[in-house]
Design a protein around this motif. Structure first.
Motif, PDB file in Angstrom:
ATOM      1  N   ARG A  29      11.154   5.082  11.910  1.00 54.23           N
ATOM      2  CA  ARG A  29      10.028   5.586  12.706  1.00 54.23           C
ATOM      3  C   ARG A  29       8.702   5.262  12.031  1.00 54.23           C
ATOM      4  N   TRP A  30       8.647   5.422  10.712  1.00 53.74           N
ATOM      5  CA  TRP A  30       7.403   5.138   9.998  1.00 53.74           C
ATOM      6  C   TRP A  30       7.064   3.648  10.094  1.00 53.74           C
ATOM      7  N   ALA A  31       8.092   2.797  10.085  1.00 54.22           N
ATOM      8  CA  ALA A  31       7.892   1.345  10.120  1.00 54.22           C
ATOM      9  C   ALA A  31       7.431   0.850  11.484  1.00 54.22           C
ATOM     10  N   ARG A  32       7.512   1.694  12.514  1.00 56.66           N
ATOM     11  CA  ARG A  32       7.028   1.252  13.834  1.00 56.66           C
ATOM     12  C   ARG A  32       5.527   0.988  13.825  1.00 56.66           C
ATOM     13  N   VAL A  33       4.807   1.637  12.942  1.00 56.04           N
ATOM     14  CA  VAL A  33       3.381   1.357  12.804  1.00 56.04           C
ATOM     15  C   VAL A  33       3.242   0.079  11.991  1.00 56.04           C
ATOM     16  N   PRO A  34       2.573  -0.939  12.502  1.00 50.12           N
ATOM     17  CA  PRO A  34       2.507  -2.231  11.800  1.00 50.12           C
ATOM     18  C   PRO A  34       1.859  -2.109  10.424  1.00 50.12           C
TER      19      PRO A  34
ATOM     20  N   VAL B 219       0.848  -1.183   0.000  1.00 50.78           N
ATOM     21  CA  VAL B 219       0.000   0.000   0.000  1.00 50.78           C
ATOM     22  C   VAL B 219       0.887   1.236   0.000  1.00 50.78           C
ATOM     23  N   ALA B 220       0.455   2.268  -0.719  1.00 48.43           N
ATOM     24  CA  ALA B 220       1.164   3.552  -0.766  1.00 48.43           C
ATOM     25  C   ALA B 220       0.453   4.554   0.125  1.00 48.43           C
ATOM     26  N   LEU B 221       1.241   5.353   0.827  1.00 48.80           N
ATOM     27  CA  LEU B 221       0.730   6.419   1.683  1.00 48.80           C
ATOM     28  C   LEU B 221       1.655   7.625   1.555  1.00 48.80           C
ATOM     29  N   PRO B 222       1.187   8.813   1.918  1.00 53.08           N
ATOM     30  CA  PRO B 222       2.046   9.998   1.773  1.00 53.08           C
ATOM     31  C   PRO B 222       3.163  10.010   2.799  1.00 53.08           C
ATOM     32  N   GLU B 223       4.264  10.637   2.425  1.00 57.55           N
ATOM     33  CA  GLU B 223       5.348  10.833   3.376  1.00 57.55           C
ATOM     34  C   GLU B 223       4.908  11.773   4.494  1.00 57.55           C
ATOM     35  N   PRO B 224       5.451  11.595   5.691  1.00 62.83           N
ATOM     36  CA  PRO B 224       5.132  12.544   6.760  1.00 62.83           C
ATOM     37  C   PRO B 224       5.638  13.940   6.416  1.00 62.83           C
ATOM     38  N   ALA B 225       4.955  14.954   6.933  1.00 61.65           N
ATOM     39  CA  ALA B 225       5.392  16.343   6.761  1.00 61.65           C
ATOM     40  C   ALA B 225       6.798  16.496   7.366  1.00 61.65           C
ATOM     41  N   PRO B 226       7.620  17.410   6.837  1.00 57.49           N
ATOM     42  CA  PRO B 226       7.265  18.451   5.868  1.00 57.49           C
ATOM     43  C   PRO B 226       7.381  18.016   4.402  1.00 57.49           C
TER      44      PRO B 226
ATOM     45  N   THR C 240     -11.875   5.215   1.564  1.00 55.43           N
ATOM     46  CA  THR C 240     -13.314   5.110   1.814  1.00 55.43           C
ATOM     47  C   THR C 240     -13.905   6.495   2.038  1.00 55.43           C
ATOM     48  N   ALA C 241     -13.202   7.327   2.811  1.00 55.66           N
ATOM     49  CA  ALA C 241     -13.690   8.686   3.061  1.00 55.66           C
ATOM     50  C   ALA C 241     -13.692   9.509   1.777  1.00 55.66           C
ATOM     51  N   GLU C 242     -12.680   9.332   0.923  1.00 54.13           N
ATOM     52  CA  GLU C 242     -12.641  10.071  -0.335  1.00 54.13           C
ATOM     53  C   GLU C 242     -13.823   9.709  -1.222  1.00 54.13           C
ATOM     54  N   ILE C 243     -14.118   8.433  -1.329  1.00 52.01           N
ATOM     55  CA  ILE C 243     -15.247   8.008  -2.162  1.00 52.01           C
ATOM     56  C   ILE C 243     -16.559   8.528  -1.591  1.00 52.01           C
TER      57      ILE C 243
ATOM     58  N   GLU D 217      -5.157   2.438   7.565  1.00 46.90           N
ATOM     59  CA  GLU D 217      -5.048   3.875   7.293  1.00 46.90           C
ATOM     60  C   GLU D 217      -5.417   4.186   5.848  1.00 46.90           C
ATOM     61  N   ALA D 218      -4.893   3.392   4.914  1.00 41.49           N
ATOM     62  CA  ALA D 218      -5.188   3.618   3.504  1.00 41.49           C
ATOM     63  C   ALA D 218      -6.661   3.351   3.203  1.00 41.49           C
TER      64      ALA D 218
END
Length: 697
Positions: A231-236, A119-126, A249-252, A243-244
Motif C-alpha cells: 500500500r505504501w509503495a502505491r505512492v510513486p 529517502v526515509a519517511l516515517p511509517e504510517p500510524a499506528p 523545508t518546513a522544518e528548516i 513529501e520528504a
C-alpha cells in the motif's frame, strides 16, 4: 585576514547575486528537484556514506561505502553489472544541496551508469518508531551498442564484523529474510514488485544505446507485513521525494533563519539541524537525545547537553525542553546525574542543559521540576566538596576520582568535572532566580564563588602552565578544553586559556580542529569550544580558522563525523554523522553572530568578511527574548539593525577596522578596539570606519 575596505566593491556584487531567483542552484534546479550530480559534491572523507534516518525512529539505514544498505539487523546487498562485469562502488553519496536528506549516488560499470535515489519517511500510524525507505534505481546505457544489464538486491544477515548492530536486533540471525511482492499479512524485510518472494530481488534488461530502465523497492527498518508495504509503495517514488522535501523545508523554515550571503555556511547549518532533529528518540513518554543513528545509539549526558543547547540556539525551544526533561530521568536519588559509568561531568552538563533550554528565550513556565533537580544536584556537589576538604587531600575540595572510560581515558580527579560542576552552579542559580527563589539563588552563587577560588588555587598547585586534563596531570585533553567556555570557570582573558589553545593547536599546525590521543587523529568537536573562547578573547582569526576547518571536514551529506585520520581521511568504524559535531558547528556560527551568555548582548563578534556584504538573522532566541539582526557595509560605514533588548549591546566592527573617531551618540566606545556599545533599548547603529593600524590595505 583581508581588510574591511575590500568589502566596498563587493556590495554591488552581492546585490547582483540577490537578484537571482532563490532555489535556482546550478545542476539542481528549484528546491533541488532537477538534475543532480552527486559526484560533484565535496566530501572530506576517503569513503562515502550517508544516513537514511528520521526523528523518533529507533533504527536507521546506512548507505555503505560499497553502495549497500544496512540497518544493524540485515543487509541489502546491491549488485549491478554490465555484461557480467560488476559495477564499481559509488565515489560519492550525497544529499541534495548537501543538506536535504534525499540520498543520491552513482555506480558505473562499462557503458552502464546506475543512479540511485533513496529517502526515509516515517511509517504510517499506528507504528511510530520505525521508518520506511523508498529506493529507486535507474540504469542508463551511455554506450553505442546494446548492453545486458543485471541488478540483484539480496537480503542477508549483518556482516561477520559489523560496524554497528541494532540494539533490538535478535541475537540469532533471522532464519528467513525475504522480499514481499503482494498484499499478504506475513512480515517481510523488503518489497519489490514481481519478485519470486525469496531473499533476492533480481532484474535483467537488454539496453539499446541511450535506453534506460528502473526499479523501485521499499525497505522497512523492521519486518513489516507485505500488504502494508504494498500500500505504501502505491505512492510513486517521485511523490515520496516531494513529501520528504516538503517536510524538511518546513522544518528548516520553523527555525532561526540565517541569510548570510554564504551558501556553504547556510547549507551546513541546515545539514546540522537535520542531524540534530533526527538524533532524538522517545523512551516511554519522554524524548531523549542520542549519540547518533548508528554505533552511538544511546544517551550520553555530555553529548545530549550539546544537542539541547544547539537546538535552543536554532529556535527549536519545544524540542530542546522536551529533551531536557528527558535528561531529568538520569538523576540519581542522591542528586547527581549519570548516564555512563564514571562520567561525573554529567551533573554539571545536565544543569547547563536545563538552563540553556528553559531560560532562552526567557524563562519557561514549566521550569520548576528541573529547577528542583538542579538544586538537589548542587547540594550533592557541595557534599562531595565538603567530604573531600575534610580529607586533607591535596585536591580535596575538587570532585572525587572518576574513570570515565572515554574522554580523558584515565582514573583521576578530572579538571573538566569541576569546570562543568561550576557551570552547573551558575545554571542552578539562574534557574532559581528565574523561578523567584532568590534566597536559594544567592546561596548557590556564594558557593560558586567559593568553588571558583578553590579551582584557581588547585591550578596553582599543579606544575602545568595551562589547564591539565586532571589535577594529577595525567590523561588526555577533554573536559579541560571547556573551562573558559561554556563552563566560565576561568575568564577568556586568563593566560592559562591562551596557553592551552597554543599547546593543542600546535600539534595540528595551527587553529582548527584538535587531535585526540595521536597527532593524526583529528576530532571534530573536541576543541570546538576553543573557537568560542577565541571569539571572547578577541582572536577572531583563530575562531574563523576553527570554523573553516569545521566546514571542510564534512561529508557529501553535509554531516560531520567525530574522529578520523588527517592523513588517510578515513573515519574507520566511527561512522558519520555525529550530533555533537553538528551542535558544535551551529554553536560557533551562532556565537560569531549573536552571543548572549553574559550580561551584554554581543553582535557580529566573529562575523566573516563575506557576511558583511549584507546579512540577516531572523527569529534568534536570546536571554532577552527572540530577536532579529541585520548588518552590512554601506560605503565606509558599518550598519546594524536589531530587535532592542533591555541590556547593553556590544557591536564588533568588521575585520581589520576601527571607528574613524568617536562613535555617534548614543553609542560609546567599547572596552576593546573594534567594539562599540549601544545602550539598552537602542535598535540601530552606524559607525564610520577606518583601517586599523597594521591592517592589510
Amino acid at each position: 585576514m583581508r581588510s574591511w575596505q575590500a568589502l566596498i566593491p563587493l556590495v554591488a556584487a552581492a546585490a547582483l547575486a540577490a537578484s537571482i531567483p532563490s532555489g535556482c542552484v546550478p545542476g539542481i534546479g528549484p528546491a533541488g528537484q532537477g538534475a543532480f550530480e552527486p559526484d560533484s559534491v565535496p566530501d572530506a572523507y576517503a569513503r562515502p556514506t550517508a544516513a537514511l534516518m528520521w526523528p523518533d525512529a529507533t533504527r536507521a539505514f546506512q548507505v555503505t561505502p560499497a553502495g549497500d544498505l544496512y540497518n544493524g539487523a540485515w543487509t541489502v546487498a546491491i549488485r549491478p553489472s554490465a555484461d557480467g562485469e560488476p559495477a564499481a562502488g559509488p565515489r560519492v553519496i550525497a544529499y541534495e544541496r548537501r543538506w536535504m536528506p534525499v540520498a543520491v549516488w552513482t555506480r558505473r560499470g562499462g557503458d552502464l551508469e546506475w543512479r540511485f535515489s533513496a529517502v526515509a519517511l516515517p511509517e504510517p500510524a499506528p507504528r511510530d518508531s520505525g521508518l520506511l525507505v523508498s529506493l529507486r534505481i535507474e540504469v542508463a546505457n551511455r554506450g553505442a551498442i546494446e548492453r545486458s544489464a543485471r541488478l540483484s538486491l539480496e537480503l542477508g544477515p549483518p556482516p561477520d564484523d559489523p560496524v554497528f548492530v541494532a540494539f533490538d536486533a535478535p541475537e540469532a540471525a533471522a532464519p528467513r529474510l525475504r522480499w514481499g511482492t503482494g498484499a499478504g499479512r506475513d512480515t517481510v524485510e523488503g518489497w519489490c514488485q514481481e519478485t519470486p518472494g525469496g531473499a533476492v530481488c533480481e532484474r535483467t534488461w537488454k539496453l539499446p544505446p541511450r535506453a534506460t530502465r528502473s526499479l523501485r523497492v521499499v525497505l522497512p527498518a523492521y519486518p513489516t507485513p507485505e500488504g502494508s508495504l504494498a500500500r505504501w509503495a502505491r505512492v510513486p517514488h517521485v511523490a515520496r521525494l516531494a513529501e520528504a522535501r516538503a517536510h524538511w523545508t518546513a522544518e528548516i523554515e520553523r527555525s532561526t533563519r540565517f541569510d548570510l550571503g554564504d551558501p556553504e555556511v547556510e547549507d551546513a547549518l541546515r545539514a546540522a539541524e537535520v542531524v540534530l532533529l533526527c538524533c532524538r528518540e522517545r523512551r516511554g513518554d519522554r524524548w531523549v537525545p542520542i549519540g547518533g543513528p548508528f554505533q552511538y545509539r544511546d544517551v550520553w549526558l555530555r553529548d545530549g547537553a550539546r544537542l539541547i543547547h544547539a537546538l535552543g540556539l536554532l529556535g527549536r525551544t519545544d524540542e530542546a525542553r522536551e529533551l531536557a526533561e528527558g535528561l531529568a530521568a538520569f538523576q540519581w536519588p542522591q542528586g547527581p546525574f549519570l548516564s555512563q559509568r564514571g562520567q561525573l561531568d554529567g551533573t554539571g552538563q545536565a544543569l547547563w542543559a536545563f538552563e540553556q533550554a528553559y531560560l532562552r528565550p526567557g524563562a519557561g513556565p514549566d521550569a520548576a521540576p528541573v529547577t528542583d533537580a538542579a538544586r538537589r544536584a548542587w547540594r550533592w556537589c557541595e557534599e562531595q566538596r565538603r567530604v573531600g576538604s575534610a580529607s586533607g587531600m591535596r585536591f580535596g575540595p575538587m570532585l572525587p576520582f572518576g574513570e570515565p572510560r572515554d574522554g580523558e581515558l584515565v582514573r583521576a580527579q578530572l579538571v573538566g568535572n569541576d569546570a562543568w560542576a561550576i557551570a552547573g552552579y551558575r545554571a542552578a542559580a539562574r534557574l532559581l532566580r528565574a523561578g523567584g527563589r532568590v534566597d536559594s539563588a544567592i546561596a548557590v552563587e556564594r558557593a560558586r564563588s567559593a568553588y571558583l577560588g578553590d579551582f584557581e588555587r588547585a591550578l596553582g598547585r599543579t606544575r602545568s602552565r595551562d589547564l591539565p586534563p586532571s589535577w594529577q596531570e595525567i590523561g588526555l585533553d577533554w573536559g579541560n578544553l571547556a573551562v573558559a567556555w561554556p563552563c566560565d570557570a576561568l575568564p577568556a582573558s586568563d593566560p592559562r586559556c591562551a596557553a592551552l589553545a597554543r599547546r593543542v593547536w600546535a600539534v595540528v599546525g595551527g587553529a582548527g580542529l584538535c587531535s585526540y590521543a595521536t597527532p593524526d587523529s583529528l576530532h571534530y568537536y573536541l576543541g570546538a569550544d576553543l573557537g568560542t573562547w577565541a571569539l571572547l578573547a578577541g582572536r577572531r582569526a583563530a575562531a574563523d580558522s576553527v570554523l573553516a576547518a569545521m566546514l571542510h571536514w564534512r561529508s557529501a551529506s553535509g554531516a560531520a563525523g567525530e574522529i578520523f585520520s588527517a592523513r588517510s581521511r578515513d573515519y574507520g568504524r566511527n561512522l558519520p554523522p555525529h550530533p555533537t559535531s553538528a551542535a558544535a558547528l551551529v554553536t560557533l556560527v551562532r556565537h560569531a553572530l549573536i552571543f548572549d551568555e553574559g550580561d551584554t548582548l554581543r553582535l557580529t563578534l566573529g562575523a566573516r568578511e563575506r557576511w558583511w556584504r549584507g546579512a540577516k538573522v531572523r527569529g534568534a532566541p536570546t536571554r532577552w527574548g527572540t530577536i532579529d539582526l541585520e548588518f552590512g557595509m554601506k560605503g565606509d560605514r558599518a550598519e546594524w539593525r536589531w530587535t532592542p533588548v533591555r541590556a547593553w549591546t556590544a557591536l564588533t566592527l568588521p575585520p581589520g577596522a576601527i571607528a574613524a573617531g568617536a562613535p555617534p551618540a548614543p553609542l560609546v566606545a567599547g572596552g576593546a578596539p573594534g567594539v562599540v556599545l549601544a545602550p539598552p533599548g537602542v535598535s540601530s547603529a552606524a559607525v564610520t570606519l577606518r583601517a586599523a593600524p597594521g591592517a592589510e590595505p
